[in-house]
Design a protein around this motif. Structure first.
Motif, PDB file in Angstrom:
ATOM      1  N   GLU A 175       0.863  -1.184   0.042  1.00 17.85           N
ATOM      2  CA  GLU A 175       0.000  -0.098   0.128  1.00 17.85           C
ATOM      3  C   GLU A 175       0.975   1.379  -0.037  1.00 17.85           C
ATOM      4  O   GLU A 175       0.583   2.245  -0.002  1.00 17.85           O
ATOM      5  N   GLU A 205       0.476   3.584  -2.772  1.00 19.70           N
ATOM      6  CA  GLU A 205      -0.993   4.335  -2.954  1.00 19.70           C
ATOM      7  C   GLU A 205      -1.103   5.320  -1.691  1.00 19.70           C
ATOM      8  O   GLU A 205      -1.712   6.529  -1.899  1.00 19.70           O
ATOM      9  N   ARG A 231       0.570   8.375  -2.775  1.00 21.48           N
ATOM     10  CA  ARG A 231      -0.286   9.232  -3.932  1.00 21.48           C
ATOM     11  C   ARG A 231      -1.547   9.949  -3.366  1.00 21.48           C
ATOM     12  O   ARG A 231      -1.862  11.036  -3.537  1.00 21.48           O
ATOM     13  N   LEU A 232      -2.049   9.091  -2.189  1.00 21.01           N
ATOM     14  CA  LEU A 232      -3.157   9.783  -1.618  1.00 21.01           C
ATOM     15  C   LEU A 232      -2.797  11.256  -0.821  1.00 21.01           C
ATOM     16  O   LEU A 232      -3.509  12.199  -0.736  1.00 21.01           O
ATOM     17  N   LYS A 255      -2.178  14.053  -3.548  1.00 20.65           N
ATOM     18  CA  LYS A 255      -3.669  14.496  -3.979  1.00 20.65           C
ATOM     19  C   LYS A 255      -4.453  15.144  -2.984  1.00 20.65           C
ATOM     20  O   LYS A 255      -5.076  16.074  -3.535  1.00 20.65           O
ATOM     21  N   THR A 259      -6.216   1.048  -0.991  1.00 25.93           N
ATOM     22  CA  THR A 259      -5.843   1.363  -2.403  1.00 25.93           C
ATOM     23  C   THR A 259      -6.173   3.055  -2.491  1.00 25.93           C
ATOM     24  O   THR A 259      -7.203   3.403  -2.015  1.00 25.93           O
ATOM     25  N   TYR A 260      -5.462   3.573  -3.203  1.00 23.36           N
ATOM     26  CA  TYR A 260      -5.892   4.944  -3.696  1.00 23.36           C
ATOM     27  C   TYR A 260      -7.500   5.197  -4.153  1.00 23.36           C
ATOM     28  O   TYR A 260      -8.016   6.159  -3.570  1.00 23.36           O
ATOM     29  N   ARG A 261      -7.958   4.188  -4.993  1.00 20.03           N
ATOM     30  CA  ARG A 261      -9.307   4.365  -5.366  1.00 20.03           C
ATOM     31  C   ARG A 261     -10.303   3.999  -4.209  1.00 20.03           C
ATOM     32  O   ARG A 261     -11.352   4.792  -4.261  1.00 20.03           O
ATOM     33  N   LEU A 276      -9.822   6.994  -1.288  1.00 22.77           N
ATOM     34  CA  LEU A 276      -9.668   8.623  -1.426  1.00 22.77           C
ATOM     35  C   LEU A 276     -11.341   9.017  -1.333  1.00 22.77           C
ATOM     36  O   LEU A 276     -11.503   9.999  -0.633  1.00 22.77           O
TER      37      LEU A 276
END
Length: 222
Positions: free
Chosen positions: A111, A114, A117-118, A121, A195-197, A200
């Motif tokens: 993870e 991920e 990236r989170l 973002k 996960t990012y998806r 988020l």
């Protein structure tokens, strides 16, 4: 090679269930501090939501607490891997994502990108990320951060004392991720690699909440 004490076999992972009072009670029982030891999660708790919506995230990847149901404000402070002092109370006003991890933890490696990236973002939304690195060496932990592009700080908590600040929601598996709302109260918990998806929408929802005017709320007659 693992750092620290040997890690017991992963706990069996439950399948998807709707979020509700019974789900939260089950989580409380699972994370009760008494009589347990931290284990490494060998798999996600359940599958991530396929449509990337808050509804899917609530039911499939996280336990989410509605604003009126949030009761736990963890007290956490310590020293980061870079030697800086940090107190979670100083982050009130921001949404805070807390991730419990170790370089020895295979799901944490799964993870890590991920999370990076989170963090990137959601920073413009007033979201702060903070790791809690447990049962590790500084050398291994810093190498992990460099390898996976983790730029946010982590409390170095080799003996897991910081985790006591979570009280009845203290983690018993690694990784575990918390989202604190702007008042510092736990709004969501995720066990296992995220996960990012899938995660988020949870962060976005908490970040979009209207801040509570705590001073006005405490005035007589308000």
């Amino acid at each position: 090679m693992l750092n620290g004490p040997p890690v017991p076999p992963p706990r069996p992972v439950a399948g998807p269930r709707p979020v509700g009072p019974s789900r939260r009670l089950a989580l409380t029982g699972l994370l009760a501090l008494a009589g347990g030891t931290l284990t490494a999660c060998g798999a996600t708790r359940n599958k991530q939501g396929g449509d990337g919506t808050l509804s899917a995230a609530k039911s499939n990847s996280s336990t989410y607490f509605e604003p009126g149901e949030r009761t736990l404000t963890p007290a956490l402070k310590g020293t980061t891997l870079d030697g800086e002092s940090i107190d979670i109370a100083g982050l009130r006003g921001d949404v805070v994502v807390l991730n419990v991890w170790g370089s020895w933890c295979t799901p944490c490696r799964k993870e890590a990108r991920e999370l990076a990236r989170l963090a990137e973002k959601t920073e413009p939304l007033g979201v702060r990320f903070l790791g809690i690195n447990i049962r590790d060496s500084k050398t291994s932990a810093k190498a992990f951060e460099d390898n996976y592009g983790i730029t946010y700080p982590s409390i170095y908590d080799t003996d897991s004392r910081t985790l006591l600040g979570f009280k009845r929601l203290a983690p018993r598996a690694v990784p575990t991720t918390y989202v604190l709302d702007r008042t510092g109260t736990v709004a969501a918990v995720s066990i296992g690699p995220l996960t990012y998806r899938g995660f988020l929408p949870v962060i976005d929802d908490v970040a979009a909440e209207k801040p509570i005017d705590t001073e006005a709320a405490s005035e007589p007659g308000r």
